[in-house]
Design a protein around this motif. Structure first.
Motif, PDB file in Angstrom:
ATOM      1  N   GLY A   1       0.809  -1.208   0.000  1.00  0.00           N
ATOM      2  CA  GLY A   1       0.000   0.000   0.000  1.00  0.00           C
ATOM      3  C   GLY A   1       0.839   1.253   0.000  1.00  0.00           C
ATOM      4  N   ARG A   2       1.969   1.182   0.711  1.00  0.00           N
ATOM      5  CA  ARG A   2       2.944   2.245   0.700  1.00  0.00           C
ATOM      6  C   ARG A   2       4.226   1.709   1.301  1.00  0.00           C
ATOM      7  NH1 ARG A   2       2.667   7.318   4.143  1.00  0.00           N
ATOM      8  NH2 ARG A   2       4.903   7.022   3.830  1.00  0.00           N
ATOM      9  N   THR A   3       5.254   2.509   1.296  1.00  0.00           N
ATOM     10  CA  THR A   3       6.521   2.066   1.870  1.00  0.00           C
ATOM     11  C   THR A   3       6.559   2.394   3.356  1.00  0.00           C
ATOM     12  OG1 THR A   3       7.678   4.144   1.501  1.00  0.00           O
ATOM     13  CG2 THR A   3       7.613   2.584  -0.349  1.00  0.00           C
ATOM     14  N   PHE A   4       7.640   1.984   4.010  1.00  0.00           N
ATOM     15  CA  PHE A   4       7.837   2.275   5.416  1.00  0.00           C
ATOM     16  C   PHE A   4       8.413   3.673   5.651  1.00  0.00           C
ATOM     17  CE2 PHE A   4       6.425  -1.374   7.379  1.00  0.00           C
ATOM     18  CZ  PHE A   4       7.038  -2.547   6.959  1.00  0.00           C
ATOM     19  N   SER A   5       8.631   4.410   4.597  1.00  0.00           N
ATOM     20  CA  SER A   5       9.242   5.722   4.748  1.00  0.00           C
ATOM     21  C   SER A   5       8.457   6.580   5.735  1.00  0.00           C
ATOM     22  CB  SER A   5       9.306   6.430   3.396  1.00  0.00           C
ATOM     23  OG  SER A   5       9.939   7.675   3.520  1.00  0.00           O
ATOM     24  N   ASN A   6       9.203   7.189   6.662  1.00  0.00           N
ATOM     25  CA  ASN A   6       8.655   8.061   7.701  1.00  0.00           C
ATOM     26  C   ASN A   6       7.967   7.309   8.835  1.00  0.00           C
ATOM     27  OD1 ASN A   6       9.482  10.443   6.349  1.00  0.00           O
ATOM     28  ND2 ASN A   6       7.671  10.323   5.056  1.00  0.00           N
ATOM     29  N   TYR A   7       8.026   5.997   8.816  1.00  0.00           N
ATOM     30  CA  TYR A   7       7.425   5.214   9.893  1.00  0.00           C
ATOM     31  C   TYR A   7       8.489   4.661  10.841  1.00  0.00           C
ATOM     32  CZ  TYR A   7       2.825   5.090   7.691  1.00  0.00           C
ATOM     33  OH  TYR A   7       1.609   5.430   7.159  1.00  0.00           O
ATOM     34  N   VAL A   8       8.061   4.412  12.048  1.00  0.00           N
ATOM     35  CA  VAL A   8       8.804   3.576  12.971  1.00  0.00           C
ATOM     36  C   VAL A   8       8.138   2.201  12.910  1.00  0.00           C
ATOM     37  CG1 VAL A   8       9.482   3.173  15.362  1.00  0.00           C
ATOM     38  CG2 VAL A   8       9.360   5.516  14.466  1.00  0.00           C
ATOM     39  N   VAL A   9       8.919   1.186  12.689  1.00  0.00           N
ATOM     40  CA  VAL A   9       8.409  -0.180  12.588  1.00  0.00           C
ATOM     41  C   VAL A   9       8.865  -0.950  13.822  1.00  0.00           C
ATOM     42  CG1 VAL A   9       8.315  -2.266  11.192  1.00  0.00           C
ATOM     43  CG2 VAL A   9       8.547  -0.021  10.079  1.00  0.00           C
ATOM     44  N   ALA A  10       7.939  -1.659  14.408  1.00  0.00           N
ATOM     45  CA  ALA A  10       8.247  -2.349  15.654  1.00  0.00           C
ATOM     46  C   ALA A  10       7.709  -3.774  15.643  1.00  0.00           C
ATOM     47  CB  ALA A  10       7.658  -1.586  16.837  1.00  0.00           C
ATOM     48  N   TRP A  11       8.258  -4.545  16.549  1.00  0.00           N
ATOM     49  CA  TRP A  11       7.750  -5.884  16.823  1.00  0.00           C
ATOM     50  C   TRP A  11       7.253  -5.925  18.266  1.00  0.00           C
ATOM     51  CZ3 TRP A  11       7.129  -9.654  13.217  1.00  0.00           C
ATOM     52  CH2 TRP A  11       7.834  -9.527  12.027  1.00  0.00           C
ATOM     53  N   PHE A  12       6.065  -6.460  18.435  1.00  0.00           N
ATOM     54  CA  PHE A  12       5.516  -6.763  19.740  1.00  0.00           C
ATOM     55  C   PHE A  12       5.250  -8.268  19.778  1.00  0.00           C
ATOM     56  CE2 PHE A  12       4.292  -2.776  21.935  1.00  0.00           C
ATOM     57  CZ  PHE A  12       4.633  -1.867  20.955  1.00  0.00           C
ATOM     58  N   ARG A  13       5.034  -8.759  20.954  1.00  0.00           N
ATOM     59  CA  ARG A  13       4.655 -10.158  21.079  1.00  0.00           C
ATOM     60  C   ARG A  13       3.627 -10.323  22.193  1.00  0.00           C
ATOM     61  NH1 ARG A  13      10.291 -12.781  23.504  1.00  0.00           N
ATOM     62  NH2 ARG A  13      10.178 -11.835  25.596  1.00  0.00           N
ATOM     63  N   ARG A  14       2.828 -11.372  22.049  1.00  0.00           N
ATOM     64  CA  ARG A  14       1.860 -11.700  23.083  1.00  0.00           C
ATOM     65  C   ARG A  14       1.979 -13.183  23.398  1.00  0.00           C
ATOM     66  NH1 ARG A  14      -4.061  -9.739  22.337  1.00  0.00           N
ATOM     67  NH2 ARG A  14      -3.375  -8.016  23.646  1.00  0.00           N
ATOM     68  N   ALA A  15       2.426 -13.451  24.593  1.00  0.00           N
ATOM     69  CA  ALA A  15       2.519 -14.825  25.066  1.00  0.00           C
ATOM     70  C   ALA A  15       1.163 -15.251  25.612  1.00  0.00           C
ATOM     71  CB  ALA A  15       3.586 -14.934  26.139  1.00  0.00           C
ATOM     72  N   PRO A  16       0.890 -16.540  25.674  1.00  0.00           N
ATOM     73  CA  PRO A  16      -0.393 -17.013  26.185  1.00  0.00           C
ATOM     74  C   PRO A  16      -0.682 -16.467  27.574  1.00  0.00           C
ATOM     75  CG  PRO A  16       0.795 -18.809  25.167  1.00  0.00           C
ATOM     76  CD  PRO A  16       1.738 -17.649  25.201  1.00  0.00           C
ATOM     77  N   GLY A  17      -1.833 -15.844  27.715  1.00  0.00           N
ATOM     78  CA  GLY A  17      -2.244 -15.343  29.014  1.00  0.00           C
ATOM     79  C   GLY A  17      -1.578 -14.055  29.455  1.00  0.00           C
ATOM     80  N   LYS A  18      -0.816 -13.432  28.553  1.00  0.00           N
ATOM     81  CA  LYS A  18      -0.105 -12.208  28.916  1.00  0.00           C
ATOM     82  C   LYS A  18      -0.497 -11.054  28.000  1.00  0.00           C
ATOM     83  CE  LYS A  18       3.933 -14.443  30.966  1.00  0.00           C
ATOM     84  NZ  LYS A  18       5.424 -14.458  31.025  1.00  0.00           N
ATOM     85  N   GLU A  19      -0.114  -9.861  28.413  1.00  0.00           N
ATOM     86  CA  GLU A  19      -0.362  -8.672  27.618  1.00  0.00           C
ATOM     87  C   GLU A  19       0.665  -8.580  26.488  1.00  0.00           C
ATOM     88  OE1 GLU A  19      -3.603  -7.773  29.662  1.00  0.00           O
ATOM     89  OE2 GLU A  19      -2.820  -6.402  28.126  1.00  0.00           O
ATOM     90  N   ARG A  20       0.318  -7.784  25.489  1.00  0.00           N
ATOM     91  CA  ARG A  20       1.295  -7.511  24.436  1.00  0.00           C
ATOM     92  C   ARG A  20       2.530  -6.854  25.025  1.00  0.00           C
ATOM     93  NH1 ARG A  20      -1.929  -4.415  19.825  1.00  0.00           N
ATOM     94  NH2 ARG A  20      -3.091  -3.834  21.690  1.00  0.00           N
ATOM     95  N   GLU A  21       3.671  -7.267  24.538  1.00  0.00           N
ATOM     96  CA  GLU A  21       4.944  -6.789  25.068  1.00  0.00           C
ATOM     97  C   GLU A  21       5.787  -6.245  23.926  1.00  0.00           C
ATOM     98  OE1 GLU A  21       8.899  -8.747  27.259  1.00  0.00           O
ATOM     99  OE2 GLU A  21       7.451  -9.994  26.213  1.00  0.00           O
ATOM    100  N   PHE A  22       6.351  -5.072  24.141  1.00  0.00           N
ATOM    101  CA  PHE A  22       7.270  -4.487  23.163  1.00  0.00           C
ATOM    102  C   PHE A  22       8.526  -5.332  23.069  1.00  0.00           C
ATOM    103  CE2 PHE A  22       9.610  -1.399  20.822  1.00  0.00           C
ATOM    104  CZ  PHE A  22      10.881  -1.366  21.378  1.00  0.00           C
ATOM    105  N   VAL A  23       8.991  -5.543  21.835  1.00  0.00           N
ATOM    106  CA  VAL A  23      10.217  -6.312  21.622  1.00  0.00           C
ATOM    107  C   VAL A  23      11.323  -5.432  21.048  1.00  0.00           C
ATOM    108  CG1 VAL A  23      11.259  -8.264  20.411  1.00  0.00           C
ATOM    109  CG2 VAL A  23       8.909  -8.443  21.267  1.00  0.00           C
ATOM    110  N   ALA A  24      11.051  -4.776  19.924  1.00  0.00           N
ATOM    111  CA  ALA A  24      12.091  -3.968  19.276  1.00  0.00           C
ATOM    112  C   ALA A  24      11.440  -3.017  18.283  1.00  0.00           C
ATOM    113  CB  ALA A  24      13.095  -4.869  18.552  1.00  0.00           C
ATOM    114  N   ARG A  25      12.173  -1.939  17.952  1.00  0.00           N
ATOM    115  CA  ARG A  25      11.676  -0.995  16.961  1.00  0.00           C
ATOM    116  C   ARG A  25      12.843  -0.417  16.182  1.00  0.00           C
ATOM    117  NH1 ARG A  25      10.242   2.825  21.601  1.00  0.00           N
ATOM    118  NH2 ARG A  25      12.047   4.210  21.758  1.00  0.00           N
ATOM    119  N   ILE A  26      12.510   0.112  15.009  1.00  0.00           N
ATOM    120  CA  ILE A  26      13.517   0.745  14.166  1.00  0.00           C
ATOM    121  C   ILE A  26      12.870   1.883  13.396  1.00  0.00           C
ATOM    122  CG2 ILE A  26      13.148  -0.905  12.260  1.00  0.00           C
ATOM    123  CD1 ILE A  26      16.189  -0.638  11.682  1.00  0.00           C
ATOM    124  N   GLY A  27      13.543   3.010  13.357  1.00  0.00           N
ATOM    125  CA  GLY A  27      13.099   4.129  12.541  1.00  0.00           C
ATOM    126  C   GLY A  27      13.520   3.870  11.110  1.00  0.00           C
TER     127      GLY A  27
END
Length: 122
Positions: free
Chosen positions: A25-51
């Protein structure tokens, strides 16, 4: 922007996986891209990000030294290299993108992919 995460799977403890996040739809330009994870029974957790423009990264203490986030401009993709995996890394991993300022809070990211499952066995 639509996000497509891939690369999940099942590995034994100590193994490695590489997750990929591609945009459509578009490129990642101007975005921060991140990874989150959700383990069973837990809240979403931040893992890493990159500008995407700056290349600056941030990573959670829980995975520091084992996980690396990087981008490939030619492929227009963001990757999460996961080494020395532990059973506690088992989770659904989500690729997400947002415009600065963003934090480690999921609410600061506007776009989310469908998630890819990582299972680490002991």
């Amino acid at each position: 922007v639509q996000l497509q995460a891939s690369g999940g799977g099942s590995v034994q403890a100590g193994g490695s996986l590489r997750l990929s996040c591609a945009a459509s739809g578009r490129t990642f330009s101007n975005y921060v891209v991140a990874w989150f994870r959700r383990a069973p029974g837990k809240e979403r957790e931040f893992v890493a990000r990159i500008g995407w423009n700056s290349g600056r990264t941030g990573i959670s203490d829980s995975v520091k030294g084992r996980f690396t986030i990087f981008r490939d401009r030619a492929e227009s993709a963001v990757y999460l290299q996961m080494n020395s995996l532990k059973p506690e890394d088992t989770a659904v991993y989500y690729c997400t993108a947002g415009t600065a300022p963003v934090t480690t809070a999921p609410s600061t990211y506007a776009y989310w992919g469908q998630g890819t499952l990582v299972t680490v066995s002991s």
